[in-house]
Design an enzyme around this catalytic site. Structure first.
Site, mmCIF file in Angstrom:
data_model
loop_
_atom_site.group_PDB
_atom_site.id
_atom_site.type_symbol
_atom_site.label_atom_id
_atom_site.label_comp_id
_atom_site.label_asym_id
_atom_site.label_seq_id
_atom_site.Cartn_x
_atom_site.Cartn_y
_atom_site.Cartn_z
ATOM 1 N N SER A 203 -1.006 -1.069 3.707
ATOM 2 C CA SER A 203 -0.886 -2.207 4.627
ATOM 3 C C SER A 203 -0.525 -1.759 6.034
ATOM 4 O O SER A 203 0.507 -1.114 6.220
ATOM 5 C CB SER A 203 0.226 -3.155 4.168
ATOM 6 O OG SER A 203 -0.065 -3.722 2.940
ATOM 7 N N HIS B 104 -5.420 -5.499 4.619
ATOM 8 C CA HIS B 104 -6.215 -4.505 3.902
ATOM 9 C C HIS B 104 -7.694 -4.734 4.224
ATOM 10 O O HIS B 104 -8.209 -5.833 4.046
ATOM 11 C CB HIS B 104 -6.014 -4.639 2.388
ATOM 12 C CG HIS B 104 -4.675 -4.155 1.937
ATOM 13 N ND1 HIS B 104 -4.463 -2.876 1.503
ATOM 14 C CD2 HIS B 104 -3.482 -4.779 1.871
ATOM 15 C CE1 HIS B 104 -3.187 -2.741 1.179
ATOM 16 N NE2 HIS B 104 -2.573 -3.869 1.391
ATOM 17 N N HIS C 57 -3.620 -3.987 -6.086
ATOM 18 C CA HIS C 57 -2.241 -3.935 -6.567
ATOM 19 C C HIS C 57 -2.142 -4.574 -7.947
ATOM 20 O O HIS C 57 -2.894 -5.503 -8.257
ATOM 21 C CB HIS C 57 -1.316 -4.710 -5.609
ATOM 22 C CG HIS C 57 -1.398 -4.256 -4.188
ATOM 23 N ND1 HIS C 57 -2.405 -4.670 -3.345
ATOM 24 C CD2 HIS C 57 -0.613 -3.416 -3.472
ATOM 25 C CE1 HIS C 57 -2.225 -4.104 -2.166
ATOM 26 N NE2 HIS C 57 -1.148 -3.331 -2.212
ATOM 27 N N TYR D 177 -0.045 -6.659 -8.975
ATOM 28 C CA TYR D 177 0.251 -8.104 -8.912
ATOM 29 C C TYR D 177 -0.987 -8.971 -8.723
ATOM 30 O O TYR D 177 -0.936 -10.185 -8.867
ATOM 31 C CB TYR D 177 1.285 -8.411 -7.809
ATOM 32 C CG TYR D 177 0.844 -8.063 -6.400
ATOM 33 C CD1 TYR D 177 -0.123 -8.807 -5.724
ATOM 34 C CD2 TYR D 177 1.413 -6.981 -5.731
ATOM 35 C CE1 TYR D 177 -0.519 -8.489 -4.435
ATOM 36 C CE2 TYR D 177 1.024 -6.645 -4.450
ATOM 37 C CZ TYR D 177 0.057 -7.409 -3.806
ATOM 38 O OH TYR D 177 -0.344 -7.071 -2.536
ATOM 39 N N GLU D 178 -2.123 -8.361 -8.409
ATOM 40 C CA GLU D 178 -3.337 -9.163 -8.244
ATOM 41 C C GLU D 178 -3.910 -9.595 -9.598
ATOM 42 O O GLU D 178 -4.798 -10.450 -9.658
ATOM 43 C CB GLU D 178 -4.362 -8.391 -7.408
ATOM 44 C CG GLU D 178 -3.884 -8.236 -5.956
ATOM 45 C CD GLU D 178 -4.805 -7.379 -5.104
ATOM 46 O OE1 GLU D 178 -5.828 -7.905 -4.647
ATOM 47 O OE2 GLU D 178 -4.488 -6.187 -4.914
ATOM 48 N N ALA E 203 3.248 0.999 2.648
ATOM 49 C CA ALA E 203 4.432 0.456 3.301
ATOM 50 C C ALA E 203 5.492 0.303 2.224
ATOM 51 O O ALA E 203 5.165 0.014 1.071
ATOM 52 C CB ALA E 203 4.111 -0.896 3.914
ATOM 53 N N MET F 28 5.064 -1.885 -3.776
ATOM 54 C CA MET F 28 4.275 -2.502 -4.857
ATOM 55 C C MET F 28 2.964 -1.766 -5.110
ATOM 56 O O MET F 28 2.024 -2.335 -5.667
ATOM 57 C CB MET F 28 4.002 -3.974 -4.524
ATOM 58 C CG MET F 28 5.263 -4.805 -4.319
ATOM 59 S SD MET F 28 4.875 -6.475 -3.791
ATOM 60 C CE MET F 28 6.477 -7.032 -3.185
ATOM 61 N N SER F 29 2.907 -0.504 -4.689
ATOM 62 C CA SER F 29 1.627 0.195 -4.854
ATOM 63 C C SER F 29 1.849 1.641 -5.280
ATOM 64 O O SER F 29 2.874 1.978 -5.859
ATOM 65 C CB SER F 29 0.819 0.127 -3.549
ATOM 66 O OG SER F 29 1.508 0.785 -2.505
ATOM 67 N N ASN G 259 11.008 -1.695 6.394
ATOM 68 C CA ASN G 259 12.189 -2.585 6.379
ATOM 69 C C ASN G 259 13.245 -1.978 5.474
ATOM 70 O O ASN G 259 12.949 -1.095 4.668
ATOM 71 C CB ASN G 259 11.800 -3.974 5.839
ATOM 72 C CG ASN G 259 11.166 -3.881 4.454
ATOM 73 O OD1 ASN G 259 9.962 -3.619 4.338
ATOM 74 N ND2 ASN G 259 11.962 -4.057 3.424
ATOM 75 N N HIS H 238 5.786 -10.366 4.440
ATOM 76 C CA HIS H 238 4.610 -9.529 4.645
ATOM 77 C C HIS H 238 4.313 -9.274 6.133
ATOM 78 O O HIS H 238 3.924 -8.172 6.519
ATOM 79 C CB HIS H 238 3.382 -10.132 3.957
ATOM 80 C CG HIS H 238 2.195 -9.210 3.932
ATOM 81 N ND1 HIS H 238 2.242 -7.965 3.316
ATOM 82 C CD2 HIS H 238 0.957 -9.320 4.445
ATOM 83 C CE1 HIS H 238 1.066 -7.365 3.459
ATOM 84 N NE2 HIS H 238 0.271 -8.166 4.139
HETATM 85 N N1 HPA Z 1 9.806 -4.319 -1.221
HETATM 86 C C1 HPA Z 1 8.639 -4.172 -1.866
HETATM 87 N N2 HPA Z 1 7.517 -3.804 -1.254
HETATM 88 C C2 HPA Z 1 7.586 -3.577 0.067
HETATM 89 C C3 HPA Z 1 8.771 -3.720 0.788
HETATM 90 C C4 HPA Z 1 9.952 -4.113 0.110
HETATM 91 O O1 HPA Z 1 11.037 -4.252 0.684
HETATM 92 N N3 HPA Z 1 8.477 -3.400 2.087
HETATM 93 C C5 HPA Z 1 7.160 -3.077 2.124
HETATM 94 N N4 HPA Z 1 6.610 -3.193 0.910
#
Ligand code: HPA
Length: 279
Positions: free
Chosen positions: A36, A67, A89, A91-92, A119, A217-218, A241, A253
């Protein structure tokens, strides 16, 4: 958002379809997956041939904001590469083939190295947005694996080992490249969260306690598919973050994409230096 089904087919069909569109004799040595907000390096590819996922058998077209959804072939820092701009991912809720087909296709095309990027949220308050974390190991908290189901022996064994899944020799190269570029690289364990909801503060505390350094998540499912078929894997997480609850800032996001911008420049320089060293 619904995701359109792919053109039917598996890795062999995809590899055939791609070879037909690539210059004859072109063999990508390394493949990159860009996460991302981290797709920029694809613009640096020379003699680029970009093929939308929707035109490749077995490749699911894109879904998530940020994406792109295309495979770009060409030369980067002097080596022939295949770059996935966009990924699928867990989760999809797609079949495992959404992850395994692209990875196995890259293997069939001749890639030996897979560089994953993503990310991620930091689980360490001293490592903030904009930093890069080199993955030394992972914890799969997604409760599943793309290798669940009948094993395709053609690609790899039923029980693939994951010792050194994140390649120590590649990591030594990345460490050296970061030092040469003056990039404050951190290293650690990537915890893969199922999502799509971000973690609760209690879950962030748990992941930290379990030994995670960053959460996302990847990457992990791609690593599983790639190690199964014998690709060398390395990974870089762009910290966008601090994990939920570790700072007063909200995690969402859009903020992830903003945070990715902070790390994107360093990531690009680092990747170019690492690839250049392989040339
Ligand atoms: N958690 C999960 N996935 C993420 C995060 C997070 O804080 N930041 C970027 N992708």
């Amino acid at each position: 958002m619904t995701i359109a089904p792919p053109i039917p087919g598996g890795p062999d069909d995809a590899a055939d379809a791609l070879r037909a569109r690539l210059p004859s004799g072109f063999v990508p040595r390394a493949a990159l997956v860009l996460g991302s907000g981290l797709g920029g390096i694809a613009d640096r590819i020379e003699d680029a041939v970009a093929i939308p996922y929707g035109q490749i058998p077995g490749f699911f077209p894109p879904g998530v904001h940020g994406h792109a959804g295309r495979l770009v072939f060409g030369r980067l820092a002097g080596i022939d590469v295949a770059v996935m701009q966009g990924r699928k991912h867990t989760y999809e809720g797609l079949p495992s083939s959404a992850v395994t087909t692209p990875i196995r296709t890259l293997k069939l095309l001749g890639c030996s190295l897979l560089v994953l990027t993503c990310a991620a949220g930091s689980l360490r308050t001293e490592v903030g947005p904009g930093r890069l974390m080199m993955v030394t190991d992972h914890i799969n908290m997604q409760g599943t694996s793309v290798l669940v189901g009948p094993n395709d022996e053609r690609f790899g064994p039923r029980f693939p080992p994951l010792l050194d899944a994140w390649d120590p020799a590649m990591n030594a190269r990345i460490r050296a490249a970061a030092a040469a570029e003056g990039i404050a690289l951190t290293e650690g364990v990537y915890a893969a969260w199922l999502g799509p909801a971000f973690e609760t503060p209690a879950e962030v505390r748990m992941l930290k306690m379990l030994g995670g350094d960053a959460v996302g998540m990847s990457m992990v499912q791609e690593c599983l598919a790639a190690r199964h078929c014998g690709l060398t894997v390395c990974g870089l997480a762009a910290i966008t973050n601090l994990g939920v609850g570790l700072s007063p800032d909200p995690v969402n996001h859009d903020q992830t994409l903003e945070g990715a911008k902070l790390a994107a420049g360093d990531l690009e320089r680092l990747l170019l230096r690492v690839l250049g060293g392989l040339a």
